[in-house]
Design a protein around this motif. Structure first.
Motif, mmCIF file in Angstrom:
data_model
loop_
_atom_site.group_PDB
_atom_site.id
_atom_site.type_symbol
_atom_site.label_atom_id
_atom_site.label_comp_id
_atom_site.label_asym_id
_atom_site.label_seq_id
_atom_site.Cartn_x
_atom_site.Cartn_y
_atom_site.Cartn_z
ATOM 1 N N ALA A 97 0.837 -1.200 0.000
ATOM 2 C CA ALA A 97 0.000 0.000 0.000
ATOM 3 C C ALA A 97 0.873 1.253 0.000
ATOM 4 C CB ALA A 97 -0.937 0.001 1.203
ATOM 5 N N ALA A 98 1.950 1.230 0.781
ATOM 6 C CA ALA A 98 2.854 2.379 0.833
ATOM 7 C C ALA A 98 3.511 2.615 -0.526
ATOM 8 C CB ALA A 98 3.923 2.155 1.910
ATOM 9 N N GLU A 99 3.971 1.558 -1.158
ATOM 10 C CA GLU A 99 4.587 1.685 -2.485
ATOM 11 C C GLU A 99 3.579 2.225 -3.494
ATOM 12 O OE1 GLU A 99 7.693 1.389 -3.352
ATOM 13 O OE2 GLU A 99 8.560 0.365 -1.645
ATOM 14 N N PHE A 100 2.332 1.755 -3.421
ATOM 15 C CA PHE A 100 1.294 2.241 -4.321
ATOM 16 C C PHE A 100 1.068 3.741 -4.124
ATOM 17 C CE2 PHE A 100 -3.136 3.424 -5.001
ATOM 18 C CZ PHE A 100 -3.224 3.217 -6.373
ATOM 19 N N TYR A 118 -7.073 21.468 -7.064
ATOM 20 C CA TYR A 118 -5.733 20.897 -7.268
ATOM 21 C C TYR A 118 -4.907 20.997 -5.987
ATOM 22 C CZ TYR A 118 -5.796 20.119 -12.342
ATOM 23 O OH TYR A 118 -6.035 19.632 -13.609
ATOM 24 N N LEU A 119 -4.989 22.136 -5.302
ATOM 25 C CA LEU A 119 -4.230 22.301 -4.066
ATOM 26 C C LEU A 119 -4.693 21.325 -2.990
ATOM 27 C CD1 LEU A 119 -4.010 26.198 -3.901
ATOM 28 C CD2 LEU A 119 -2.160 24.592 -4.434
ATOM 29 N N HIS A 120 -5.989 21.145 -2.858
ATOM 30 C CA HIS A 120 -6.513 20.214 -1.852
ATOM 31 C C HIS A 120 -6.057 18.788 -2.141
ATOM 32 C CE1 HIS A 120 -10.088 23.080 -0.831
ATOM 33 N NE2 HIS A 120 -8.927 23.561 -0.457
ATOM 34 N N VAL A 121 -6.202 18.371 -3.399
ATOM 35 C CA VAL A 121 -5.797 17.009 -3.769
ATOM 36 C C VAL A 121 -4.289 16.842 -3.587
ATOM 37 C CG1 VAL A 121 -5.621 15.376 -5.693
ATOM 38 C CG2 VAL A 121 -7.751 16.627 -5.300
ATOM 39 N N GLY A 122 -3.514 17.843 -3.984
ATOM 40 C CA GLY A 122 -2.056 17.769 -3.826
ATOM 41 C C GLY A 122 -1.652 17.669 -2.367
ATOM 42 N N ASN A 123 -2.320 18.427 -1.504
ATOM 43 C CA ASN A 123 -2.016 18.357 -0.072
ATOM 44 C C ASN A 123 -2.395 16.998 0.509
ATOM 45 O OD1 ASN A 123 -0.865 20.903 0.259
ATOM 46 N ND2 ASN A 123 -2.836 21.872 0.655
ATOM 47 N N LEU A 124 -3.535 16.480 0.112
ATOM 48 C CA LEU A 124 -3.948 15.156 0.573
ATOM 49 C C LEU A 124 -2.944 14.103 0.126
ATOM 50 C CD1 LEU A 124 -5.842 13.022 1.720
ATOM 51 C CD2 LEU A 124 -7.201 13.212 -0.363
ATOM 52 N N LEU A 125 -2.541 14.166 -1.130
ATOM 53 C CA LEU A 125 -1.558 13.214 -1.634
ATOM 54 C C LEU A 125 -0.250 13.326 -0.864
ATOM 55 C CD1 LEU A 125 -0.752 11.057 -3.675
ATOM 56 C CD2 LEU A 125 -0.171 12.907 -5.270
ATOM 57 N N ALA A 126 0.175 14.540 -0.564
ATOM 58 C CA ALA A 126 1.420 14.740 0.192
ATOM 59 C C ALA A 126 1.336 14.112 1.576
ATOM 60 C CB ALA A 126 1.739 16.228 0.300
ATOM 61 N N VAL A 127 0.201 14.264 2.240
ATOM 62 C CA VAL A 127 0.010 13.667 3.568
ATOM 63 C C VAL A 127 0.085 12.142 3.471
ATOM 64 C CG1 VAL A 127 -1.705 13.271 5.391
ATOM 65 C CG2 VAL A 127 -1.286 15.582 4.549
ATOM 66 N N MET A 128 -0.619 11.583 2.505
ATOM 67 C CA MET A 128 -0.637 10.122 2.363
ATOM 68 C C MET A 128 0.743 9.591 1.989
ATOM 69 S SD MET A 128 -4.352 9.827 0.537
ATOM 70 C CE MET A 128 -4.437 8.045 0.527
ATOM 71 N N GLN A 129 1.444 10.302 1.135
ATOM 72 C CA GLN A 129 2.785 9.848 0.745
ATOM 73 C C GLN A 129 3.780 9.996 1.886
ATOM 74 O OE1 GLN A 129 3.400 11.984 -2.957
ATOM 75 N NE2 GLN A 129 2.685 10.228 -4.136
ATOM 76 N N SER A 130 3.598 10.985 2.731
ATOM 77 C CA SER A 130 4.451 11.127 3.906
ATOM 78 C C SER A 130 4.289 9.920 4.829
ATOM 79 C CB SER A 130 4.103 12.419 4.641
ATOM 80 O OG SER A 130 4.865 12.545 5.813
ATOM 81 N N LYS A 131 3.047 9.522 5.052
ATOM 82 C CA LYS A 131 2.777 8.337 5.873
ATOM 83 C C LYS A 131 3.408 7.101 5.229
ATOM 84 C CE LYS A 131 0.763 5.715 8.940
ATOM 85 N NZ LYS A 131 1.207 5.651 10.317
ATOM 86 N N ALA A 132 3.299 7.010 3.914
ATOM 87 C CA ALA A 132 3.872 5.867 3.207
ATOM 88 C C ALA A 132 5.394 5.829 3.370
ATOM 89 C CB ALA A 132 3.499 5.920 1.725
ATOM 90 N N LEU A 137 7.152 7.102 5.842
ATOM 91 C CA LEU A 137 7.444 6.718 7.227
ATOM 92 C C LEU A 137 7.274 5.212 7.429
ATOM 93 C CD1 LEU A 137 5.757 9.614 9.229
ATOM 94 C CD2 LEU A 137 8.212 9.117 9.053
ATOM 95 N N THR A 138 6.244 4.662 6.819
ATOM 96 C CA THR A 138 6.016 3.223 6.927
ATOM 97 C C THR A 138 7.183 2.446 6.350
ATOM 98 O OG1 THR A 138 3.616 3.432 6.895
ATOM 99 C CG2 THR A 138 4.524 1.329 6.148
#
Length: 98
Positions: A30-33, A70-84, A86-87
């Motif tokens: 999931a993190a790699e995805f 675009y900014l909202h989606v980009g910020n959401l993606l950044a948060v999720m990728q940060s978690k990924a 860290l994982t």
């Protein structure tokens, strides 16, 4: 860039809290995805166009709404990728991150 202000209750901040509060760790798959997700060339070009118009103060109301999206989606993606990240970092170090 744009009119979005990152506050404690912005969409990205809310998602960040949700991701931090999650007790179960992401799987490596999931993190790699999540890390493989990126905007396509057409979206990047559109964001650049909107950003330039935003800086010039010439966005229409519809363009502002689109840019904010675009900014909202980009910020959401950044948060999720940060978690990924860290994982994956935790798995490589031999200790899980939640």
């Amino acid at each position: 860039m744009g009119s979005q202000v990152l506050t404690s209750n912005s969409e990205a901040a809310i998602w960040a809290r949700l991701m931090q509060a999650r007790k179960d760790e992401l799987s490596s798959e999931a993190a790699e995805f999540l890390l493989s997700i990126d905007f396509g060339e057409a979206d990047r070009e559109r964001m650049l166009y909107l950003a330039e118009r935003s800086e010039a103060g010439t966005l229409t109301r519809d363009e502002q709404a689109e840019f904010d999206g675009y900014l909202h989606v980009g910020n959401l993606l950044a948060v999720m990728q940060s978690k990924a990240r860290l994982t994956l970092k935790g798995k490589r170090a031999g200790r899980p991150h939640a």
